[in-house]
Design a protein around this motif. Structure first.
Motif, PDB file in Angstrom:
ATOM      1  N   SER A   1      -4.430  -1.757   4.808  1.00  0.00           N
ATOM      2  CA  SER A   1      -4.766  -2.060   6.196  1.00  0.00           C
ATOM      3  C   SER A   1      -3.544  -2.400   7.051  1.00  0.00           C
ATOM      4  CB  SER A   1      -5.767  -3.221   6.240  1.00  0.00           C
ATOM      5  OG  SER A   1      -5.285  -4.285   5.466  1.00  0.00           O
ATOM      6  N   SER A   2      -2.381  -2.393   6.447  1.00  0.00           N
ATOM      7  CA  SER A   2      -1.175  -2.617   7.247  1.00  0.00           C
ATOM      8  C   SER A   2      -0.004  -1.932   6.565  1.00  0.00           C
ATOM      9  CB  SER A   2      -0.896  -4.120   7.382  1.00  0.00           C
ATOM     10  OG  SER A   2      -0.536  -4.651   6.136  1.00  0.00           O
TER      11      SER A   2
ATOM     12  N   SER B   1      -3.077  -6.879  -5.280  1.00  0.00           N
ATOM     13  CA  SER B   1      -3.148  -7.523  -3.960  1.00  0.00           C
ATOM     14  C   SER B   1      -2.184  -6.866  -2.985  1.00  0.00           C
ATOM     15  CB  SER B   1      -2.805  -9.009  -4.083  1.00  0.00           C
ATOM     16  OG  SER B   1      -3.593  -9.613  -5.072  1.00  0.00           O
ATOM     17  N   VAL B   2      -0.960  -6.586  -3.453  1.00  0.00           N
ATOM     18  CA  VAL B   2       0.021  -5.941  -2.583  1.00  0.00           C
ATOM     19  C   VAL B   2      -0.501  -4.575  -2.140  1.00  0.00           C
ATOM     20  CG1 VAL B   2       2.373  -5.039  -2.410  1.00  0.00           C
ATOM     21  CG2 VAL B   2       1.932  -7.163  -3.666  1.00  0.00           C
ATOM     22  N   ALA B   3      -1.039  -3.821  -3.090  1.00  0.00           N
ATOM     23  CA  ALA B   3      -1.570  -2.489  -2.771  1.00  0.00           C
ATOM     24  C   ALA B   3      -2.725  -2.596  -1.788  1.00  0.00           C
ATOM     25  CB  ALA B   3      -2.017  -1.786  -4.058  1.00  0.00           C
ATOM     26  N   ARG B   4      -3.581  -3.585  -2.015  1.00  0.00           N
ATOM     27  CA  ARG B   4      -4.736  -3.779  -1.127  1.00  0.00           C
ATOM     28  C   ARG B   4      -4.280  -4.072   0.308  1.00  0.00           C
ATOM     29  NH1 ARG B   4      -7.423  -4.425   2.282  1.00  0.00           N
ATOM     30  NH2 ARG B   4      -9.564  -5.157   2.584  1.00  0.00           N
ATOM     31  N   ASP B   5      -3.248  -4.898   0.437  1.00  0.00           N
ATOM     32  CA  ASP B   5      -2.773  -5.250   1.780  1.00  0.00           C
ATOM     33  C   ASP B   5      -2.178  -4.043   2.502  1.00  0.00           C
ATOM     34  OD1 ASP B   5      -3.667  -7.751   1.379  1.00  0.00           O
ATOM     35  OD2 ASP B   5      -1.700  -8.636   0.928  1.00  0.00           O
ATOM     36  N   PHE B   6      -1.575  -3.125   1.728  1.00  0.00           N
ATOM     37  CA  PHE B   6      -1.010  -1.920   2.343  1.00  0.00           C
ATOM     38  C   PHE B   6      -2.092  -0.961   2.819  1.00  0.00           C
ATOM     39  CE2 PHE B   6       3.246  -2.530   0.153  1.00  0.00           C
ATOM     40  CZ  PHE B   6       3.921  -2.720   1.346  1.00  0.00           C
TER      41      PHE B   6
ATOM     42  N   ALA C   1      -5.262   5.831   1.076  1.00  0.00           N
ATOM     43  CA  ALA C   1      -5.331   5.224  -0.258  1.00  0.00           C
ATOM     44  C   ALA C   1      -4.004   5.332  -0.996  1.00  0.00           C
ATOM     45  CB  ALA C   1      -6.439   5.887  -1.074  1.00  0.00           C
ATOM     46  N   THR C   2      -2.946   5.679  -0.278  1.00  0.00           N
ATOM     47  CA  THR C   2      -1.650   5.928  -0.927  1.00  0.00           C
ATOM     48  C   THR C   2      -1.177   4.752  -1.781  1.00  0.00           C
ATOM     49  OG1 THR C   2      -1.057   7.284   0.959  1.00  0.00           O
ATOM     50  CG2 THR C   2       0.732   6.592  -0.492  1.00  0.00           C
TER      51      THR C   2
END
Lengths: 257, 268
Positions: B227-228, B220-225, B235-236
């Motif tokens: 788009s913000s 979830s944390v990676a997913r949020d990064f 995709a970093t």
């Protein structure tokens, strides 16, 4: 070691046999392993059971503490019917020491823990008392130096002597031996037999299923020859071994002696 | 040409093809673009990149959720395994039905059901909000798998062990707890560690249920990064999350391999 521990009413003066088996039948499906066995071990007596493999001798011994469920018949331990639903089977079993062909030590526990587990769990002894008794029985089988070893690090003969010590730690009234030396290398058999002989000389009640004719002759008070699920012949060991009356006994003995 | 010479030649050709392929790919690839998209310098910066949230929130929560799901699953699995081996037939039926049911469903379906279906049907919300509901779903599924593993372990303990304990007068419960289970657990440590690795990865499913900012697990944390944050639009953060997953899963799979080798060597 006396037979006076049962509270069952009985005729005064008539000693109660340690083990009494009457009309025992055991079927596996349609295969009849035991076909009506009458068998008795008196207190303080050493009874050896011999016979070819498949004769039912181990099944008979395993029925005596109900590791095998009899199909029909009666089994009395010190006069108590162990097939009666009101009998506390676990209590009876705790008074019958059992030694297996494959030792069946608990591999995850040290030798000392193997000896104290049931003392603590069944006899409810304190830790100190259990350890003290364990050390006494270990000394008796000559393995005092092995108390912290694990079973996997012991030879077969040592493992079997630990197994005997484990059973003795419960202060049983009698001992059952199920081919105790059959899984051992020949050079290790003697140590185990020596321990058993010493036990017999101390007056322990013993039922021994064995192929060791020398032990049966020297230590046994009574010898039972089984074949095909029946008792073929029994009597004093020297008589049966030297002058077998029955043709099946003669044929068996001629092969093993 | 002898057979040996031909084999040698084939090897040389195979290596040559590999090297040429790698060189061609390396020359053709647009390295600056790849780097910007998958290893964006702003995203991977230690000072103000994605790492801090990924580790202190994502990784920490992933480990925490995995531990909860594993502990719960193990307790449930043990109960189910003992039920399956019970002499009482209805217990066996119940456990078998449960295991077959939950092993046949995607974990996600169970998790979404716990998060949405239960509140609607019974007006009851599981503790811990959506994350709690998802974890309960994971436990329900993991318990079914672990039950089968534990049952196999219990049945792998030789029958003579039970006979020895019973012949000493120990009751069935004490025999199970003191003699059978300790040996069974030793047998199932490798497969249970595997189950733990699977659960680490399954906690990523919690992302689909959503969570408050500080309850998010790694995915979830990676997913949020995406788009913000400093590496928005690249995709970093997913690459970083992948690295963090591998940091915990690789040592564990190695551990399983080592345990299995050791167990194979161990003689009874």
């Amino acid at each position: 070691m006396t037979a006076e521990q049962t509270s069952l009413p009985r005729e005064p003066g008539a000693p109660v046999p340690a083990i009494q088996v009457r009309g025992l039948h055991k079927h596996y499906g349609r295969h009849e392993v035991l076909q009506g066995i009458d068998f008795q071990v008196d207190a303080g007596q050493v009874v050896c059971v011999i016979g070819p493999s498949g004769s039912g001798k181990s099944t008979l011994l395993r029925c005596v503490n109900r590791l095998e469920e009899p199909t029909s018949g009666e089994i009395l331990i010190e006069g108590i019917d162990i097939c009666d639903r009101r009998t506390d089977l676990d209590d009876i079993r705790s008074r019958i020491g059992m030694v297996f062909q494959q030792f069946n030590l608990f591999p995850h526990l040290s030798v000392l823990k193997n000896l104290t587990l049931a003392q603590r769990n069944v006899r409810r002894r304190s830790k100190d008392e259990a350890v003290e008794i364990a050390r006494q029985t270990l000394a008796k089988v000559g393995l005092s130096d092995k108390e912290s070893a694990y079973p996997a690090h012991l030879s077969g003969g040592q493992q079997q002597r630990v197994a005997i010590a484990r059973a003795l730690s419960m202060n049983p009234d009698m001992m059952l031996f199920d081919e105790p030396t059959s899984a051992l290398d020949p050079e290790l058999v003697g140590d185990v037999l020596a321990v058993m002989k010493e036990l017999a000389q101390e007056g322990m009640t013993m039922m021994v299923v064995t192929h060791e004719m020398g032990f049966a002759r020297e230590v046994g008070d009574h010898l039972v020859f089984m074949d095909g699920g029946v008792v073929v012949e029994e009597g004093r060991p020297a008589d049966v071994l030297s002058h077998p009356q029955h043709e099946r006994t003669q044929s068996f003995l001629s092969k093993v002696l | 040409m002898t057979r040996r010479q031909r084999a040698a030649l084939i090897q040389v050709v195979l290596y040559a093809v590999l090297v040429v392929g790698i060189v061609v790919l390396a020359l053709v690839a647009d390295w600056p673009t790849i780097r910007d998209n998958f290893w964006n310098p702003d995203g991977v910066s230690w000072a103000d990149g994605n790492w801090q949230d990924l580790i202190t929130i994502g990784l920490v929560n992933t480990v925490k959720y995995t531990a909860i799901a594993f502990g719960g699953g193990l307790a449930l699995g043990l109960l189910l395994a003992l039920m399956r081996l019970s002499p009482v037939a209805p217990y066996r039926w119940l456990a078998t039905a449960y295991i077959e049911f939950f092993r046949g469903l995607p974990a996600l379906v169970v998790m979404v059901f716990m998060a949405t279906g239960l509140p609607i049907a019974f007006g009851w919300t599981p503790p811990g909000g959506l994350v709690g509901a998802g974890l309960i779903g994971l436990i329900l599924v993991a318990g079914a798998y672990m039950a089968e593993t534990l049952r196999a372990g219990i049945q792998a303990v030789p029958k003579g062990q039970t006979e020895a304990a019973r012949s000493l007068g120990m009751r069935p419960g004490a025999t199970t707890v003191r003699v059978v289970l300790p040996q069974a657990f030793r047998i199932v440590i490798p497969p249970l560690t595997n189950e733990f690795v699977l659960l680490i990865k399954d906690t990523a499913l919690l992302f689909l249920l959503g969570a408050a900012a500080d309850q998010r697990e790694l995915t979830s944390v990676a997913r949020d990064f995406l788009s913000s944050g400093p590496s928005t639009g690249t995709a970093t953060s997913l690459i970083q999350a992948a690295i963090l997953y591998l940091v915990i899963t690789l040592p564990l799979t190695q551990l399983v391999a080592w345990l299995e080798r050791r167990q194979r060597r161990a003689v009874r």
